[in-house]
Design a protein around this motif. Structure first.
Motif, PDB file in Angstrom:
ATOM      1  N   ASP A  27      15.676  35.087  24.120  1.00  0.00           N
ATOM      2  CA  ASP A  27      14.692  35.919  23.896  1.00  0.00           C
ATOM      3  C   ASP A  27      15.205  37.607  23.729  1.00  0.00           C
ATOM      4  N   LEU A  28      16.405  37.700  23.297  1.00  0.00           N
ATOM      5  CA  LEU A  28      16.852  39.147  23.320  1.00  0.00           C
ATOM      6  C   LEU A  28      17.333  39.098  21.905  1.00  0.00           C
ATOM      7  N   GLU A  29      17.535  40.443  21.475  1.00  0.00           N
ATOM      8  CA  GLU A  29      17.845  40.789  20.055  1.00  0.00           C
ATOM      9  C   GLU A  29      18.302  42.125  19.963  1.00  0.00           C
ATOM     10  N   PHE A  30      19.615  42.416  19.336  1.00  0.00           N
ATOM     11  CA  PHE A  30      20.009  43.685  19.026  1.00  0.00           C
ATOM     12  C   PHE A  30      19.072  43.916  17.686  1.00  0.00           C
ATOM     13  N   ARG A  31      18.493  45.167  17.815  1.00  0.00           N
ATOM     14  CA  ARG A  31      17.634  45.628  16.509  1.00  0.00           C
ATOM     15  C   ARG A  31      18.128  47.038  15.953  1.00  0.00           C
ATOM     16  N   LYS A  32      17.973  46.965  14.955  1.00  0.00           N
ATOM     17  CA  LYS A  32      18.451  48.395  14.205  1.00  0.00           C
ATOM     18  C   LYS A  32      17.239  49.036  13.620  1.00  0.00           C
ATOM     19  N   GLY A  87      17.264  60.409  10.982  1.00  0.00           N
ATOM     20  CA  GLY A  87      17.376  59.597   9.816  1.00  0.00           C
ATOM     21  C   GLY A  87      18.532  58.705  10.312  1.00  0.00           C
ATOM     22  N   SER A  88      19.269  59.134  11.406  1.00  0.00           N
ATOM     23  CA  SER A  88      20.214  58.308  11.757  1.00  0.00           C
ATOM     24  C   SER A  88      20.080  57.166  12.287  1.00  0.00           C
ATOM     25  N   ALA A  89      20.789  56.059  11.891  1.00  0.00           N
ATOM     26  CA  ALA A  89      20.857  54.612  12.731  1.00  0.00           C
ATOM     27  C   ALA A  89      20.880  54.485  13.858  1.00  0.00           C
ATOM     28  N   VAL A  90      20.362  53.665  14.643  1.00  0.00           N
ATOM     29  CA  VAL A  90      20.263  53.160  16.001  1.00  0.00           C
ATOM     30  C   VAL A  90      20.143  51.936  16.207  1.00  0.00           C
ATOM     31  N   TRP A  91      20.766  51.449  17.528  1.00  0.00           N
ATOM     32  CA  TRP A  91      20.793  50.022  17.821  1.00  0.00           C
ATOM     33  C   TRP A  91      19.970  49.957  19.279  1.00  0.00           C
ATOM     34  N   ALA A  92      19.448  48.878  19.299  1.00  0.00           N
ATOM     35  CA  ALA A  92      18.641  48.752  20.982  1.00  0.00           C
ATOM     36  C   ALA A  92      18.638  47.318  21.122  1.00  0.00           C
ATOM     37  N   LEU A  93      18.933  46.989  22.309  1.00  0.00           N
ATOM     38  CA  LEU A  93      18.787  45.461  22.938  1.00  0.00           C
ATOM     39  C   LEU A  93      17.469  45.436  23.486  1.00  0.00           C
ATOM     40  N   VAL A  94      16.628  44.784  22.748  1.00  0.00           N
ATOM     41  CA  VAL A  94      15.106  44.595  23.213  1.00  0.00           C
ATOM     42  C   VAL A  94      14.777  43.161  23.455  1.00  0.00           C
ATOM     43  N   ASN A  95      13.567  42.939  23.898  1.00  0.00           N
ATOM     44  CA  ASN A  95      13.105  41.676  24.164  1.00  0.00           C
ATOM     45  C   ASN A  95      12.406  41.181  23.300  1.00  0.00           C
ATOM     46  N   THR A  96      12.436  39.881  22.829  1.00  0.00           N
ATOM     47  CA  THR A  96      11.557  39.711  21.578  1.00  0.00           C
ATOM     48  C   THR A  96      10.389  38.806  22.110  1.00  0.00           C
ATOM     49  N   LEU A 144      25.808  37.863  17.126  1.00  0.00           N
ATOM     50  CA  LEU A 144      25.647  37.898  18.545  1.00  0.00           C
ATOM     51  C   LEU A 144      24.012  37.833  18.465  1.00  0.00           C
ATOM     52  N   ASN A 145      23.299  38.042  17.616  1.00  0.00           N
ATOM     53  CA  ASN A 145      21.665  37.858  17.811  1.00  0.00           C
ATOM     54  C   ASN A 145      21.532  36.400  17.863  1.00  0.00           C
ATOM     55  N   ALA A 146      21.938  35.435  17.098  1.00  0.00           N
ATOM     56  CA  ALA A 146      21.709  34.055  16.838  1.00  0.00           C
ATOM     57  C   ALA A 146      22.135  33.426  18.207  1.00  0.00           C
ATOM     58  N   LYS A 147      23.203  34.003  19.011  1.00  0.00           N
ATOM     59  CA  LYS A 147      23.414  33.617  20.483  1.00  0.00           C
ATOM     60  C   LYS A 147      22.232  34.031  21.301  1.00  0.00           C
ATOM     61  N   LEU A 148      21.874  35.331  21.310  1.00  0.00           N
ATOM     62  CA  LEU A 148      20.974  36.081  22.048  1.00  0.00           C
ATOM     63  C   LEU A 148      19.479  35.371  21.926  1.00  0.00           C
ATOM     64  N   ASN A 149      19.248  34.876  20.747  1.00  0.00           N
ATOM     65  CA  ASN A 149      17.941  34.421  20.314  1.00  0.00           C
ATOM     66  C   ASN A 149      17.472  33.361  21.313  1.00  0.00           C
ATOM     67  N   SER A 150      18.181  32.420  21.818  1.00  0.00           N
ATOM     68  CA  SER A 150      17.831  31.433  22.956  1.00  0.00           C
ATOM     69  C   SER A 150      17.157  32.065  24.255  1.00  0.00           C
ATOM     70  N   ALA A 188      34.983  38.854  21.964  1.00  0.00           N
ATOM     71  CA  ALA A 188      34.699  40.007  21.670  1.00  0.00           C
ATOM     72  C   ALA A 188      33.162  40.252  21.699  1.00  0.00           C
ATOM     73  N   HIS A 189      32.473  39.323  21.250  1.00  0.00           N
ATOM     74  CA  HIS A 189      30.959  39.268  21.180  1.00  0.00           C
ATOM     75  C   HIS A 189      30.405  39.571  22.722  1.00  0.00           C
ATOM     76  N   ARG A 190      31.302  38.722  23.665  1.00  0.00           N
ATOM     77  CA  ARG A 190      30.631  38.747  25.073  1.00  0.00           C
ATOM     78  C   ARG A 190      31.089  40.081  25.679  1.00  0.00           C
ATOM     79  N   LEU A 191      31.909  40.933  25.276  1.00  0.00           N
ATOM     80  CA  LEU A 191      32.426  42.297  25.678  1.00  0.00           C
ATOM     81  C   LEU A 191      31.513  43.156  25.249  1.00  0.00           C
ATOM     82  N   PHE A 192      31.296  42.960  23.918  1.00  0.00           N
ATOM     83  CA  PHE A 192      30.301  43.912  23.302  1.00  0.00           C
ATOM     84  C   PHE A 192      28.786  43.882  24.103  1.00  0.00           C
ATOM     85  N   LEU A 193      28.470  42.673  24.173  1.00  0.00           N
ATOM     86  CA  LEU A 193      26.871  42.296  24.923  1.00  0.00           C
ATOM     87  C   LEU A 193      27.146  43.058  26.559  1.00  0.00           C
ATOM     88  N   GLN A 194      28.228  42.950  27.292  1.00  0.00           N
ATOM     89  CA  GLN A 194      28.532  43.278  28.484  1.00  0.00           C
ATOM     90  C   GLN A 194      28.514  44.991  28.454  1.00  0.00           C
TER      91      GLN A 194
END
Length: 262
Positions: free
Chosen positions: A62-67, A74-83, A54-60, A9-15
């Motif tokens: 240097d990627l992260e889903f950031r809110k 004021g709406s909440a958003v998410w982004a996949l960013v390089n750390t 998901l972020n624990a896996k991506l940390n290795s 499920a995490h892999r599919l979300f990332l893809q």
């Protein structure tokens, strides 16, 4: 903190996220639900737990889903960013070196703008094309500015002023904090960079103005001023200018006295 198992499920979300990299929390939750439905994983995590795993896996890598939150509504958003590293350098696949230099200069102008407006006019932006002595013409500069807007690196107000988009604030966060720490304001709760909005009541106690950023619905007379006790690089330059002006005034006074003596 205990991290749950990384599943299909995490892999599919990332893809599903790789093509967008930037979406509302409502969309993220919808992808999260569909990922579980498609993979039939039994032990389902809550959305918050899911993103933590998901972020624990991506940390290795240097990627992260950031809110974060949209500063406009004021709406909440998410982004996949390089750390790690300079995210602007990774724009090289989309823009030429000259275009990236222009973008860097625009960021500097926006972040260091007077009275915390965090914006620049289209005229000021186009003047930088000439100052950079590039091969970009004025008409091509206008096209490039629109491209930055279309690619969601910049926002353009109804009044024609350019400011940092939410994408820039999220994906370039490390770069902004490293290069412009003295100029930035942060939310004391989530530590997000703040470029638009209203000050809290305590901030208004110290500053009569409560507006941060460029807003077409707010007249220019209500722009906030920087606090007197806020030490910045801009203040240092301003102090030097004040010294120069003081010297000029003193010279004028001396000239006037000499004329009177004559």
């Amino acid at each position: 903190m205990l991290i749950n198992e990384y599943t299909d499920a995490h892999r599919l979300f990332l893809q599903a996220s790789l093509s967008e990299r930037f979406f509302t929390e409502e969309t993220a939750i919808e992808i999260y639900r569909k990922a579980y439905e498609a993979t039939a994983v039994q032990d389902q995590e809550t959305f918050t737990e899911f993103m933590t795993t998901l972020n624990a896996k991506l940390n290795s890598i240097d990627l992260e889903f950031r809110k974060s939150h949209n500063e406009e509504d004021g709406s909440a958003v998410w982004a996949l960013v390089n750390t790690n590293g300079d995210e602007i350098a990774k724009m090289a696949t989309e823009y030429t070196p000259i275009e990236i230099s222009f973008f860097r200069r625009l960021i500097e102008l926006i972040v260091t703008a007077d009275d915390e407006s965090f914006s620049v006019s289209s005229i000021t932006a186009l003047k930088e094309v000439v100052k950079l002595k590039t091969s970009i013409s004025k008409s091509n500069g206008e096209i490039l500015l629109q491209r930055f807007v279309d690619d969601k690196w910049l926002s353009r107000s109804r009044g024609g002023r350019y400011s940092l988009s939410l994408r820039s604030i999220l994906e370039l966060q490390y770069y902004l904090k490293k290069e412009f720490e003295d100029y930035l304001s942060e939310c004391i709760l989530c530590y997000d960079i703040v470029t638009k909005g209203q000050r809290c009541e305590m901030a208004q106690f110290w500053d009569s103005s409560n507006v941060i950023g460029d807003c077409d619905s707010i007249d220019s007379g209500s722009r906030p001023k920087r606090s007197n006790n806020q030490t910045t690089k801009k203040n240092t330059r301003s102090q030097k200018l004040e010294v120069d002006y003081d010297q000029m005034d003193q010279d004028d006074d001396d000239d006037q006295m000499e004329q009177n003596d004559e």
